[in-house]
Design a protein around this motif. Structure first.
Motif, short mmCIF file in Angstrom:
data_model
loop_
_atom_site.label_atom_id
_atom_site.label_comp_id
_atom_site.label_asym_id
_atom_site.label_seq_id
_atom_site.Cartn_x
_atom_site.Cartn_y
_atom_site.Cartn_z
N GLU A 112 19.21 10.18 -1.06
CA GLU A 112 18.32 9.13 -1.29
C GLU A 112 17.27 8.51 -0.40
N ASP A 113 17.73 8.80 0.95
CA ASP A 113 16.84 8.41 2.05
C ASP A 113 15.43 9.09 2.33
N GLU A 114 15.25 10.16 1.29
CA GLU A 114 14.17 10.96 1.24
C GLU A 114 13.12 10.12 0.71
N LYS A 115 13.62 9.42 -0.27
CA LYS A 115 12.56 8.53 -0.99
C LYS A 115 13.02 7.13 -1.34
N PHE A 116 13.27 6.34 -0.13
CA PHE A 116 13.73 4.92 -0.20
C PHE A 116 12.59 4.08 -0.50
N ARG A 117 13.14 2.85 -1.01
CA ARG A 117 12.12 1.83 -1.14
C ARG A 117 12.72 0.29 -0.87
N SER A 118 11.62 -0.36 -0.84
CA SER A 118 12.01 -1.74 -0.69
C SER A 118 11.72 -2.78 -1.96
N VAL A 119 12.29 -3.93 -2.11
CA VAL A 119 11.69 -4.96 -3.31
C VAL A 119 11.44 -6.25 -2.58
N PHE A 120 10.57 -6.79 -3.18
CA PHE A 120 10.30 -7.99 -3.14
C PHE A 120 10.70 -9.01 -4.08
N VAL A 121 11.55 -9.98 -3.97
CA VAL A 121 12.33 -10.84 -4.90
C VAL A 121 11.81 -12.40 -4.80
N THR A 122 11.80 -13.18 -5.78
CA THR A 122 11.50 -14.48 -5.88
C THR A 122 12.26 -15.20 -7.06
N THR A 123 12.17 -16.59 -6.97
CA THR A 123 12.70 -17.33 -7.96
C THR A 123 11.48 -18.02 -8.68
N ASN A 124 10.34 -17.88 -8.07
CA ASN A 124 9.33 -18.82 -8.15
C ASN A 124 8.48 -18.18 -9.30
N LYS A 125 8.20 -18.49 -10.52
CA LYS A 125 7.50 -18.09 -11.75
C LYS A 125 6.07 -17.76 -11.61
N SER A 126 5.57 -18.47 -10.68
CA SER A 126 4.06 -18.22 -10.08
C SER A 126 3.85 -16.96 -9.49
N ILE A 127 4.87 -16.55 -8.86
CA ILE A 127 4.87 -15.39 -7.95
C ILE A 127 4.86 -13.93 -8.66
N ASN A 128 3.99 -13.23 -9.03
CA ASN A 128 4.17 -11.94 -9.93
C ASN A 128 3.42 -10.62 -9.37
N SER A 129 2.92 -10.87 -7.95
CA SER A 129 2.59 -9.85 -7.08
C SER A 129 2.23 -10.15 -5.78
N LEU A 130 1.89 -9.23 -4.95
CA LEU A 130 1.89 -9.47 -3.60
C LEU A 130 0.60 -10.61 -3.19
N ALA A 131 -0.24 -10.38 -3.92
CA ALA A 131 -1.27 -11.37 -3.80
C ALA A 131 -1.02 -12.90 -3.88
N ASP A 132 0.20 -13.12 -4.90
CA ASP A 132 0.55 -14.39 -5.06
C ASP A 132 1.45 -15.01 -4.11
N LEU A 133 1.51 -14.10 -2.91
CA LEU A 133 2.55 -14.77 -1.86
C LEU A 133 1.60 -15.65 -0.71
N LYS A 134 0.34 -15.58 -1.12
CA LYS A 134 -0.43 -16.17 -0.14
C LYS A 134 -0.26 -17.92 -0.11
N GLY A 135 0.04 -18.43 0.92
CA GLY A 135 0.32 -19.81 1.00
C GLY A 135 1.77 -20.08 0.75
N LYS A 136 2.50 -18.90 0.56
CA LYS A 136 3.95 -19.37 0.22
C LYS A 136 4.78 -18.91 1.28
N THR A 137 5.97 -19.10 1.45
CA THR A 137 7.00 -18.76 2.52
C THR A 137 7.71 -17.60 1.96
N LEU A 138 8.01 -16.72 3.02
CA LEU A 138 8.68 -15.53 2.74
C LEU A 138 9.71 -15.05 3.83
N SER A 139 10.87 -14.57 3.53
CA SER A 139 11.79 -14.03 4.58
C SER A 139 12.00 -12.63 4.69
#
Length: 288
Positions: A112-139
């Motif tokens: 599985e480590d040949e093709k590993f991936r990361s995910v971005f998660v949220t509870t905020n309904k206004s965040i639906n893409s990486l671009a929507d993270l501008k001005g937001k907080t991220l961990s």
């Protein structure tokens, strides 16, 4: 000094030398193992216990798992001889390889480590893409995490988003499960973590996917591996490699071990597989 006395001393020194060598050989009959702390220490111990028992049988030596406080401690422990084998993320391996000047060797990885991936998660309904993270907080997870920081950061940069200037605030939770907890608890608007932990938390029903959801999944990259020092005897390297490669999901006892490792099987790996991660780390200014 008489010839008798000299021979007595020489005999004593020889005997002491044999005993010392025997003690040293005995001390080396312990394989000291650790892992980057990308999950809670109790979870890491639980996951490793059956694997450790399996390795003890295959290697005919004691296997001890020692948790470390942070990612840096896992790197330091291996390159300074305090540990013999460590479960590294791709970036942590790159750091260890860089700091040791090539004196560490990755032996095996999960398929599985040949093709590993990361995910971005949220509870905020206004965040639906990486671009929507501008001005937001991220961990992120740990600062030295491949799947919890380096690769998510690199894909943000590729999307023309600089997390240090375009986001309101970034933080580091220290572990993937802690990132999800921070998002679920409303401490941050979004978080990045590895897909394997995300899937496990969902399977264990430790997260409500109707509340915390994935809004972006990264492209694939190489990630985790089991790494040893290059000065480990070749015979022991081979025994360890063969033990991992022998794990067979068709055998119930092996499948239980593989399932805990979230692996279908292990395959050989090499340092060259992590060249893209090294390049990403240098591009992000995380590897000097």
């Amino acid at each position: 000094m008489s010839l008798f006395s000299l021979r007595t001393i020489q005999s004593a020194l020889f005997a002491a030398g044999v005993l010392f060598a025997a003690a040293g050989a005995q001390a080396q009959q312990v394989l000291r193992v650790s892992a980057i702390p990308d999950e809670a220490p109790t979870e890491l111990q639980r996951k490793f216990k059956p694997l450790g028992e399996y390795l003890e049988k295959k290697l005919a030596m004691k296997v001890e798992f020692t948790p470390v406080t942070d990612y840096a401690a896992s790197v330091d422990g291996l390159i300074n001889g305090k540990l013999d084998m460590v479960w590294f993320g791709g970036f942590t391996f790159v750091q260890a390889n860089h700091l040791s000047k090539g004196k560490v060797v990755p032996l095996v990885q999960r398929v599985e480590d040949e093709k590993f991936r990361s995910v971005f998660v949220t509870t905020n309904k206004s965040i639906n893409s990486l671009a929507d993270l501008k001005g937001k907080t991220l961990s992120f997870g740990s600062e030295s995490s491949t799947s919890g920081h380096l690769m998510p950061r690199s894909y943000l940069l590729a999307a023309k988003i600089d997390p240090d200037t375009d986001l309101k605030r970034i933080s580091f939770s220290g572990a993937h499960d802690a990132t999800v907890a921070a998002v679920a608890g409303g401490k941050v608007d979004a978080g990045a973590l590895n897909i394997s932990v995300w899937e496990k938390l969902n399977e264990q029903k430790k997260v409500d996917p109707n509340v915390v959801r994935v809004f972006y999944t990264t492209p694939a990259y190489f990630d985790y591996n089991w790494t040893v020092r290059s000065d480990m005897p070749d015979a022991l390297k081979k025994k360890i490699t063969d033990a991992f490669l022998a794990l067979d999901s068709a055998k119930p006892e092996d499948k239980a071990i593989l399932d805990l490792q979230r692996a279908s099987k292990f395959i050989p790996t090499k340092a060259a597989n992590y060249s893209n991660i090294e390049a990403a780390a240098k591009n992000a200014g995380l590897l000097k």
